[in-house]
Write an enzyme that holds these catalytic residues in place. Sequence first.
Site, PDB file in Angstrom:
ATOM      1  N   GLU A  31      -6.455   4.887   7.641  1.00  0.00           N
ATOM      2  CA  GLU A  31      -6.732   6.295   7.405  1.00  0.00           C
ATOM      3  C   GLU A  31      -8.054   6.700   6.579  1.00  0.00           C
ATOM      4  O   GLU A  31      -7.821   8.219   6.182  1.00  0.00           O
ATOM      5  CB  GLU A  31      -5.361   6.077   6.822  1.00  0.00           C
ATOM      6  CG  GLU A  31      -4.338   6.481   7.259  1.00  0.00           C
ATOM      7  CD  GLU A  31      -2.717   5.377   6.008  1.00  0.00           C
ATOM      8  OE1 GLU A  31      -2.949   5.318   5.142  1.00  0.00           O
ATOM      9  OE2 GLU A  31      -2.033   4.974   6.765  1.00  0.00           O
ATOM     10  N   HIS A  90      -9.514   1.112   5.245  1.00  0.00           N
ATOM     11  CA  HIS A  90      -8.661   1.421   5.409  1.00  0.00           C
ATOM     12  C   HIS A  90      -8.599   2.800   6.960  1.00  0.00           C
ATOM     13  O   HIS A  90      -9.676   3.670   6.180  1.00  0.00           O
ATOM     14  CB  HIS A  90      -7.398   1.731   4.682  1.00  0.00           C
ATOM     15  CG  HIS A  90      -6.222   1.843   4.829  1.00  0.00           C
ATOM     16  ND1 HIS A  90      -5.834   2.679   6.126  1.00  0.00           N
ATOM     17  CD2 HIS A  90      -4.766   1.220   5.318  1.00  0.00           C
ATOM     18  CE1 HIS A  90      -4.683   2.620   6.520  1.00  0.00           C
ATOM     19  NE2 HIS A  90      -3.684   1.578   5.815  1.00  0.00           N
ATOM     20  N   ASN A 133       0.685  -1.249  -0.213  1.00  0.00           N
ATOM     21  CA  ASN A 133      -0.113  -0.204  -0.059  1.00  0.00           C
ATOM     22  C   ASN A 133       1.105   0.713  -0.283  1.00  0.00           C
ATOM     23  O   ASN A 133       1.022   2.073   1.356  1.00  0.00           O
ATOM     24  CB  ASN A 133      -0.837  -0.437   1.163  1.00  0.00           C
ATOM     25  CG  ASN A 133      -1.678   0.768   1.478  1.00  0.00           C
ATOM     26  OD1 ASN A 133      -1.860   2.447   0.330  1.00  0.00           O
ATOM     27  ND2 ASN A 133      -2.025   1.422   2.230  1.00  0.00           N
ATOM     28  N   SER A 182       3.390  -1.833  10.009  1.00  0.00           N
ATOM     29  CA  SER A 182       5.057  -2.210  10.858  1.00  0.00           C
ATOM     30  C   SER A 182       5.536  -3.126  10.521  1.00  0.00           C
ATOM     31  O   SER A 182       6.552  -3.449  10.779  1.00  0.00           O
ATOM     32  CB  SER A 182       5.121  -1.566  12.104  1.00  0.00           C
ATOM     33  OG  SER A 182       4.942   0.413  12.500  1.00  0.00           O
ATOM     34  N   LYS A 208      -0.211   4.698  -0.517  1.00  0.00           N
ATOM     35  CA  LYS A 208      -0.490   5.480   0.423  1.00  0.00           C
ATOM     36  C   LYS A 208      -0.606   6.883  -0.474  1.00  0.00           C
ATOM     37  O   LYS A 208      -0.090   6.035  -1.697  1.00  0.00           O
ATOM     38  CB  LYS A 208      -0.309   5.849   1.402  1.00  0.00           C
ATOM     39  CG  LYS A 208      -0.406   4.817   2.648  1.00  0.00           C
ATOM     40  CD  LYS A 208       0.012   4.459   4.183  1.00  0.00           C
ATOM     41  CE  LYS A 208      -0.463   3.281   4.517  1.00  0.00           C
ATOM     42  NZ  LYS A 208      -0.031   2.750   6.227  1.00  0.00           N
ATOM     43  N   GLU A 247      -5.361  -4.763  10.454  1.00  0.00           N
ATOM     44  CA  GLU A 247      -4.555  -3.725  10.986  1.00  0.00           C
ATOM     45  C   GLU A 247      -4.640  -2.667  11.983  1.00  0.00           C
ATOM     46  O   GLU A 247      -5.422  -2.172  12.119  1.00  0.00           O
ATOM     47  CB  GLU A 247      -4.592  -2.459   8.976  1.00  0.00           C
ATOM     48  CG  GLU A 247      -4.095  -3.858   8.156  1.00  0.00           C
ATOM     49  CD  GLU A 247      -3.370  -1.946   6.853  1.00  0.00           C
ATOM     50  OE1 GLU A 247      -2.202  -2.647   6.965  1.00  0.00           O
ATOM     51  OE2 GLU A 247      -4.269  -1.592   6.653  1.00  0.00           O
ATOM     52  N   GLY A 304       2.291   2.621  10.527  1.00  0.00           N
ATOM     53  CA  GLY A 304       3.359   3.666  10.361  1.00  0.00           C
ATOM     54  C   GLY A 304       3.910   4.454  11.397  1.00  0.00           C
ATOM     55  O   GLY A 304       4.492   5.820  12.064  1.00  0.00           O
TER      56      GLY A 304
HETATM   57  P1  13P Z   1       2.885   0.487   7.792  1.00  0.00           P
HETATM   58  O1  13P Z   1       3.433  -0.416   6.877  1.00  0.00           O
HETATM   59  O2  13P Z   1       4.010   2.552   6.939  1.00  0.00           O
HETATM   60  O3  13P Z   1       3.029   0.358   9.371  1.00  0.00           O
HETATM   61  O4  13P Z   1       1.592   1.121   7.594  1.00  0.00           O
HETATM   62  C1  13P Z   1       0.549  -0.015   7.399  1.00  0.00           C
HETATM   63  C2  13P Z   1      -0.671   0.198   6.804  1.00  0.00           C
HETATM   64  O5  13P Z   1      -1.705   0.845   6.726  1.00  0.00           O
HETATM   65  C3  13P Z   1      -1.149  -0.355   5.131  1.00  0.00           C
HETATM   66  O6  13P Z   1      -2.103  -0.509   5.059  1.00  0.00           O
END
Ligand code: 13P
Length: 256
Positions: free
Chosen positions: A100, A98, A11, A216, A13, A170, A176
Amino acid sequence: MSNRRPYVGGNWKMHGELAGAVELTENVAAAIGEAVEAVDVTLFPPFPYLQAVGHALRQAGIGLGGQDCSPHLEGAHTGQTSPAMIADLGGSAALIGHSERRNELGEPDALIAAKTRAAIAAELQPVVCVGETMGEREAGNALQVVERQVRAALEGLTAAQVGTAVLAYEPVWAIGTGITATPDDAQSAHSMIRSLLGELYDAGLADSVRIIYGGSVKAANAAELFSAPDVDGGLIGGASLKVDEFASICRAAVSA
Ligand code: 13P
């Protein structure tokens, strides 16, 4: 991981620009190489780069997906991208729900369910994301929150439809942040989700759906996380932007 085929999603982002996206795609495809024969790998670039990344993937055996999709198949929906448009550009999957988007844009469970249905209607594989916040975990509600999110996202779907999906656990506090869930934390959420699929549908479906972990994941912790029996791979954010990290995460999924 049982005999389910492992799955790793990258992903990206809202990172990068066009030339870098193409270069990253080519380098990732080269670095993963023949490992794609033993793991499903899908890249989720930003929408504007979907077509270019699809071209760069060519015959690499790596899938392409959108980071979201509209709950509508077409029509007057300014700024939205329909699942059919993702498919038209060569995409085969869409991330849905997601955190976010749930948290920054306030996407509710009912909208996530509608997007999941739309993705399935357009024959995209929905990769449905669920996970609790730190506050919900500290209040002892992690599993209840995740159960509510899974039940809501799958509302009204048949077993055959759910069989096309991937579920991604997640935990929001691990995304992150550099803080990773322990393999035991991940396993307890994944095994609850798998039991829930058994209760809502049947044991065969529960045993076959891939449930992947995100938050992460790095080359250094992937093997340990993927060794948990109900963790079938990962959804990778930051580390998916680094060629060697992402390729070694894909190889860890193959070896798990
Ligand atoms: P990170 O691997 O940067 O923590 O993000 C995970 C994520 O949100 C994947 O969709």
